[in-house]
Design a protein around this motif. Structure first.
Motif, PDB file in Angstrom:
ATOM      1  N   SER A  85     -23.906  17.403  61.178  1.00 23.48           N
ATOM      2  CA  SER A  85     -23.609  16.650  62.402  1.00 23.48           C
ATOM      3  C   SER A  85     -24.864  16.433  63.239  1.00 23.48           C
ATOM      4  N   ASP A  86     -25.956  17.151  62.942  1.00 24.41           N
ATOM      5  CA  ASP A  86     -27.231  16.973  63.644  1.00 24.41           C
ATOM      6  C   ASP A  86     -28.089  15.874  63.033  1.00 24.41           C
ATOM      7  N   SER A  87     -27.710  15.379  61.858  1.00 21.65           N
ATOM      8  CA  SER A  87     -28.488  14.333  61.187  1.00 21.65           C
ATOM      9  C   SER A  87     -28.386  13.025  61.958  1.00 21.65           C
ATOM     10  N   SER A  88     -29.337  12.153  61.723  1.00 24.44           N
ATOM     11  CA  SER A  88     -29.332  10.851  62.398  1.00 24.44           C
ATOM     12  C   SER A  88     -28.113  10.043  61.948  1.00 24.44           C
ATOM     13  N   GLN A 139     -26.171  10.044  58.304  1.00 19.70           N
ATOM     14  CA  GLN A 139     -24.741  10.349  58.227  1.00 19.70           C
ATOM     15  C   GLN A 139     -23.970   9.243  57.518  1.00 19.70           C
ATOM     16  N   SER A 140     -24.277   7.998  57.831  1.00 21.41           N
ATOM     17  CA  SER A 140     -23.521   6.896  57.221  1.00 21.41           C
ATOM     18  C   SER A 140     -23.842   6.738  55.740  1.00 21.41           C
ATOM     19  N   ALA A 141     -25.010   7.196  55.318  1.00 24.29           N
ATOM     20  CA  ALA A 141     -25.407   7.070  53.913  1.00 24.29           C
ATOM     21  C   ALA A 141     -25.032   8.288  53.077  1.00 24.29           C
ATOM     22  N   SER A 142     -24.650   9.369  53.718  1.00 28.88           N
ATOM     23  CA  SER A 142     -24.401  10.617  52.997  1.00 28.88           C
ATOM     24  C   SER A 142     -22.989  10.694  52.432  1.00 28.88           C
ATOM     25  N   MET A 161     -14.562   9.007  56.854  1.00 28.29           N
ATOM     26  CA  MET A 161     -14.218   9.281  55.456  1.00 28.29           C
ATOM     27  C   MET A 161     -12.709   9.413  55.297  1.00 28.29           C
ATOM     28  N   LYS A 162     -12.233   9.115  54.109  1.00 28.47           N
ATOM     29  CA  LYS A 162     -10.801   9.224  53.851  1.00 28.47           C
ATOM     30  C   LYS A 162     -10.484   9.915  52.524  1.00 28.47           C
TER      31      LYS A 162
END
Length: 144
Positions: free
Chosen positions: A61-64, A68-71, A84-85
């Protein structure tokens, strides 16, 4: 309807979680992982050293926001933060908020008395909501 699984009787909870995440990634699933901050930090460290020949891309949650959107695997307190689902993995004591929005919820039960007691409470909660639950006794597993 969401599939809810309880994985219990593991002696290496974080290692089992890493294996589970590797399997989910091999199936191109995106996974949110929730739990206590200290547990998520330990899992983050374990994911970095899990395999010598492959890396399980993940973020916290600390990532940019870009990371986050690419992980494909995100670790943090809010399972809904990444949109996410596919799969939600719970390493915490409480029922994760928004679990109903996922296709699959996997509860990794700690082997200590506290972890087992909290898992029983979550089990009763899900049953009271009418969910069918699946048990995986990891003491019977042949996985190394």
């Amino acid at each position: 309807m969401i599939r809810i699984e309880f994985h219990f009787n593991t002696h290496e909870r974080l290692l089992h979680t890493c294996r589970l995440l590797r399997k989910a990634r091999s199936q191109n699933m995106r996974v949110a992982v929730v739990g206590a901050p200290v547990t998520l930090r330990q899992l983050d460290a374990e994911l970095w050293r899990f395999q010598d020949v492959a890396f399980l891309a993940h973020c916290t949650s600390d990532s940019s926001p870009e990371v986050q959107s690419a992980s494909p695997i995100c670790l943090g307190p809010d399972p809904l933060a990444w949109g996410m689902k596919d799969v939600l993995v719970n390493l915490g004591d409480d029922v994760p908020s928004g679990f109903e929005g996922f296709q699959r919820l996997i509860e990794i039960v700690s082997s200590d008395d506290h972890g087992k007691a909290q898992a029983r409470l979550r089990w009763k909660h899900y049953k009271s909501l009418g969910f069918d639950l699946v048990q995986h006794d990891l003491s019977k597993s042949t996985e190394p």
